[in-house]
Design a protein around this motif. Structure first.
Motif, PDB file in Angstrom:
ATOM      1  N   LEU A 115       0.717  -0.803  -0.107  1.00 23.43           N
ATOM      2  CA  LEU A 115      -0.123   0.069  -0.339  1.00 23.43           C
ATOM      3  C   LEU A 115       0.751   0.962  -0.339  1.00 23.43           C
ATOM      4  O   LEU A 115       1.895   1.608   0.686  1.00 23.43           O
ATOM      5  N   LEU A 116       1.063   2.377  -0.394  1.00 21.08           N
ATOM      6  CA  LEU A 116       1.386   3.698  -0.871  1.00 21.08           C
ATOM      7  C   LEU A 116       0.460   4.887  -0.461  1.00 21.08           C
ATOM      8  O   LEU A 116      -0.613   4.570  -1.052  1.00 21.08           O
ATOM      9  N   ALA A 117       0.790   5.324   0.508  1.00 16.42           N
ATOM     10  CA  ALA A 117       0.599   6.638   0.690  1.00 16.42           C
ATOM     11  C   ALA A 117       1.337   7.711   0.860  1.00 16.42           C
ATOM     12  O   ALA A 117       2.569   7.619   1.292  1.00 16.42           O
ATOM     13  N   ASP A 118       1.474   9.055  -0.180  1.00 16.68           N
ATOM     14  CA  ASP A 118       2.181   9.854  -0.668  1.00 16.68           C
ATOM     15  C   ASP A 118       0.495  10.602  -0.641  1.00 16.68           C
ATOM     16  O   ASP A 118       0.122  10.963  -1.778  1.00 16.68           O
ATOM     17  N   ASP A 119       0.910  12.595  -0.558  1.00 15.33           N
ATOM     18  CA  ASP A 119      -0.038  13.023  -1.114  1.00 15.33           C
ATOM     19  C   ASP A 119       0.392  13.665  -2.119  1.00 15.33           C
ATOM     20  O   ASP A 119      -0.649  14.451  -2.444  1.00 15.33           O
ATOM     21  N   GLN A 120       1.332  13.267  -2.804  1.00 13.20           N
ATOM     22  CA  GLN A 120       2.365  13.843  -3.674  1.00 13.20           C
ATOM     23  C   GLN A 120       1.786  12.578  -5.049  1.00 13.20           C
ATOM     24  O   GLN A 120       2.773  11.614  -5.315  1.00 13.20           O
ATOM     25  N   GLU A 121       1.137  13.381  -6.319  1.00 13.64           N
ATOM     26  CA  GLU A 121       0.056  12.173  -6.810  1.00 13.64           C
ATOM     27  C   GLU A 121       1.703  11.900  -7.792  1.00 13.64           C
ATOM     28  O   GLU A 121       2.275  10.186  -8.415  1.00 13.64           O
ATOM     29  N   LEU A 122       2.609  12.410  -8.106  1.00 12.02           N
ATOM     30  CA  LEU A 122       3.733  12.259  -9.230  1.00 12.02           C
ATOM     31  C   LEU A 122       4.669  11.681  -8.353  1.00 12.02           C
ATOM     32  O   LEU A 122       5.334  10.615  -8.837  1.00 12.02           O
ATOM     33  N   ILE A 123       5.024  11.611  -7.047  1.00 14.56           N
ATOM     34  CA  ILE A 123       5.852  10.449  -5.883  1.00 14.56           C
ATOM     35  C   ILE A 123       5.044   9.041  -6.161  1.00 14.56           C
ATOM     36  O   ILE A 123       6.292   8.077  -6.411  1.00 14.56           O
TER      37      ILE A 123
ATOM     38  N   ILE B  95       5.419  10.972   5.825  1.00 14.05           N
ATOM     39  CA  ILE B  95       5.134  11.756   6.655  1.00 14.05           C
ATOM     40  C   ILE B  95       4.030  12.552   6.358  1.00 14.05           C
ATOM     41  O   ILE B  95       3.511  13.148   7.265  1.00 14.05           O
ATOM     42  N   ASP B  96       4.139  13.676   5.974  1.00 11.20           N
ATOM     43  CA  ASP B  96       3.623  14.827   5.248  1.00 11.20           C
ATOM     44  C   ASP B  96       2.103  15.044   4.595  1.00 11.20           C
ATOM     45  O   ASP B  96       2.502  14.971   3.066  1.00 11.20           O
ATOM     46  N   MET B  97       1.521  14.133   5.017  1.00  9.92           N
ATOM     47  CA  MET B  97       0.094  13.873   4.404  1.00  9.92           C
ATOM     48  C   MET B  97      -1.708  14.817   4.920  1.00  9.92           C
ATOM     49  O   MET B  97      -1.081  14.787   6.182  1.00  9.92           O
ATOM     50  N   PRO B  98      -2.442  15.516   4.227  1.00 10.84           N
ATOM     51  CA  PRO B  98      -3.535  15.885   4.794  1.00 10.84           C
ATOM     52  C   PRO B  98      -4.320  14.673   5.022  1.00 10.84           C
ATOM     53  O   PRO B  98      -4.343  14.205   4.620  1.00 10.84           O
ATOM     54  N   GLY B  99      -5.507  15.514   5.853  1.00 12.12           N
ATOM     55  CA  GLY B  99      -6.054  14.260   6.702  1.00 12.12           C
ATOM     56  C   GLY B  99      -5.712  13.896   8.529  1.00 12.12           C
ATOM     57  O   GLY B  99      -6.605  14.038   9.273  1.00 12.12           O
TER      58      GLY B  99
END
Length: 202
Positions: free
Chosen positions: A6-14, A56-60
């Protein structure tokens, strides 16, 4: 054995770059990808990943808070923090949140792949330079309340506004700010906030 990710990152490109990179590995399968910390647990419950890679740095919900919730609700999913922030305080807080791995984003691709395989096998994996720096830095000197008050001050809020937000007396807020300033060796709350943020204490 295929390792489900599972990937979680707020930057779509990343996220897309990570998916492409990880899909090159014959034993990896990216089964879910989210852009918010508060979407992590629901995605894990739905897709049953073996390993979650959290920024680490994500919204919500930030990655450290998301790691704590995920560890509690989906204990079979092993958490690796994957971030640009190689700060010593973050590592300590990540481990407290239940993460079993901490890899900085500028690490080589084979280092990340190796970390995923090792945590799947039951090991803990931490960037060695960051681990050494964390040991040298020691624990955060801030109390939980001093940390809360500094975080509330981040937006430039007044003492009265911080007091109202945290349900504290204004004098109590001043005391906590004074304590944080003293412990960080700074002259005012904004400097204390900067130092605490740089060291990952917040």
């Amino acid at each position: 054995m295929t390792i489900r990710l599972l990937l979680a990152d707020d930057q779509e490109l990343i996220r897309q770059a990570l998916r492409v990179l990880l899909d090159l590995e014959p034993d990896f399968e990216v089964v879910a990808s989210v852009g918010r910390g508060d979407e992590v647990t629901a995605a894990a419950l739905e897709h049953c990943p073996d390993v979650a890679l959290l920024d680490i740095d994500m919204p919500g919900l930030d990655g450290l808070a998301a790691a704590a919730v995920l560890t509690a609700q989906v204990p079979d999913c092993r958490v690796v923090i994957l971030t640009t922030f190689g700060r010593t305080g973050y590592l300590r807080r990540a481990m407290e949140a239940g993460a079993v791995g901490f890899v900085v984003k500028d690490a080589p691709a084979d280092t990340l792949a190796d970390a995923i395989r090792r945590v799947t096998a039951g090991e803990r994996v931490v960037d060695p330079a960051l681990a050494a720096a964390t040991l040298a830095a020691g624990e955060s000197p801030l109390t939980a309340r001093e940390r809360d008050v500094l975080i509330a001050a981040r937006s430039g809020a007044t003492v009265a506004e911080i007091a109202a937000r945290l349900y504290l007396a204004e004098g109590t807020v001043r005391n906590y700010l004074s304590g944080a300033t003293t412990k960080t060796g700074t002259r005012n709350r904004m400097e204390a906030l900067r130092v605490a943020d740089e060291r990952g204490w917040l």
